[in-house]
Design an enzyme around this catalytic site. Structure first.
Site, mmCIF file in Angstrom:
data_model
loop_
_atom_site.group_PDB
_atom_site.id
_atom_site.type_symbol
_atom_site.label_atom_id
_atom_site.label_comp_id
_atom_site.label_asym_id
_atom_site.label_seq_id
_atom_site.Cartn_x
_atom_site.Cartn_y
_atom_site.Cartn_z
ATOM 1 N N ASP A 176 -10.215 -4.163 -4.853
ATOM 2 C CA ASP A 176 -9.276 -3.365 -4.190
ATOM 3 C C ASP A 176 -10.151 -1.821 -4.213
ATOM 4 O O ASP A 176 -10.359 -1.215 -5.309
ATOM 5 C CB ASP A 176 -8.127 -2.902 -4.869
ATOM 6 C CG ASP A 176 -7.273 -2.126 -3.718
ATOM 7 O OD1 ASP A 176 -8.020 -1.328 -3.074
ATOM 8 O OD2 ASP A 176 -5.916 -2.300 -3.707
ATOM 9 N N SER A 201 0.811 -1.198 0.022
ATOM 10 C CA SER A 201 -0.078 -0.022 -0.043
ATOM 11 C C SER A 201 0.883 1.380 0.000
ATOM 12 O O SER A 201 1.675 1.258 -0.911
ATOM 13 C CB SER A 201 -0.970 -0.002 1.071
ATOM 14 O OG SER A 201 -1.891 0.954 1.078
ATOM 15 N N HIS A 240 -8.023 -4.744 -0.724
ATOM 16 C CA HIS A 240 -6.901 -4.059 -0.619
ATOM 17 C C HIS A 240 -5.780 -5.019 0.307
ATOM 18 O O HIS A 240 -4.636 -4.639 0.297
ATOM 19 C CB HIS A 240 -6.865 -2.743 0.032
ATOM 20 C CG HIS A 240 -5.889 -1.543 -0.132
ATOM 21 N ND1 HIS A 240 -5.471 -1.073 -1.174
ATOM 22 C CD2 HIS A 240 -4.924 -1.097 0.871
ATOM 23 C CE1 HIS A 240 -4.243 -0.260 -1.089
ATOM 24 N NE2 HIS A 240 -4.010 -0.456 0.397
HETATM 25 C C1 MLT Z 1 -1.424 6.050 -0.247
HETATM 26 O O1 MLT Z 1 -1.779 6.952 0.106
HETATM 27 O O2 MLT Z 1 -0.111 5.652 -0.226
HETATM 28 C C2 MLT Z 1 -2.295 4.964 -0.867
HETATM 29 O O3 MLT Z 1 -3.718 5.810 -0.683
HETATM 30 C C3 MLT Z 1 -2.644 3.877 -0.113
HETATM 31 C C4 MLT Z 1 -2.747 3.967 1.376
HETATM 32 O O4 MLT Z 1 -1.878 4.330 2.064
HETATM 33 O O5 MLT Z 1 -4.179 3.689 1.804
#
Ligand code: MLT
Length: 200
Positions: free
Chosen positions: A154, A104, A185
């Site tokens: 996701d 992520s 996700h």
């Molecule tokens: C991010 O902010 O890098 C993406 O939205 C993934 C997350 O951290 O949820």
């Protein structure tokens, strides 16, 4: 050892495996991905920093304005800081350039590092990653392997966005394998199986 990022380092106990740079998701810390690292690469050295940006108390690797809307100036600055940390840690612990394994937000900063500081990483496993920079500079990623694992359900990463990231890295010369799993996700056993199969 005190380095520029709070981190955990687990020395290698087996020869011949590249070290892993473990990069957690929003709200995680340096402990989060150690079990994943031990599962996918038993005996490899593990280097696991904690993101230095706080969003409502939750550690991250760069700032964002909203979910999926990134502060790209901060992405660039933080990718440079993290590449600096990797160089420091390589000297301090005597390790080779690591393979990044990011989830992520950690996958997004790993993708930014590949594009901005390719020398810092041997390659990357990007779990639920998005395009981190709308206009990255040209990079030479030839000889680097990248595995991108996305989830078809996701809610955070649109399918088109993950495909764009794969194309961006491929055009820069990386050997990219992109697979879309029937998941959201979060990570699943299928992720672990595919990472294990992909590794040399
Ligand atoms: C991010 O902010 O890098 C993406 O939205 C993934 C997350 O951290 O949820």
């Amino acid at each position: 050892m005190t380095l520029s990022f709070t981190h955990r380092f687990v020395p290698a106990t087996a020869l011949g495996r590249p070290p892993l740079l473990l990069l957690h998701g929003t709200g995680g810390d340096e402990n989060d991905l150690l079990p994943l690292g031990q599962t996918i690469a038993p005996g490899a050295a593990l280097l696991s920093p904690r993101g230095r940006v706080l969003e409502n108390g939750m550690p991250r690797f760069f700032r964002r304005f909203a979910e999926g809307v990134f502060d790209e100036a901060d992405v660039r600055a933080r990718a440079a800081e993290l590449a600096g940390f990797v160089a420091e840690a390589r000297g301090a612990y005597g390790i080779e350039a690591p393979l990044a394994v990011g989830f992520s937000n950690g996958a997004n900063i790993a993708a930014a590092m590949m594009l901005l500081h390719p020398e810092a990483l041997a390659g990357a496993v990007l779990l639920r990653a998005m395009v981190p920079l709308s206009e990255p500079p040209p990079a030479d990623l030839s000889g680097k392997r990248v595995l991108i694992l996305s989830g078809s359900m996701d809610p955070i990463v649109p399918a088109e966005n993950a495909e764009r990231l794969a194309g961006m890295l491929e055009r820069a010369g990386a050997a990219v394998q992109h697979q879309v799993l029937p998941s959201g996700h979060g990570l699943s056993q299928a992720d672990i199986r595919l990472i294990t199969q992909w590794q040399p």
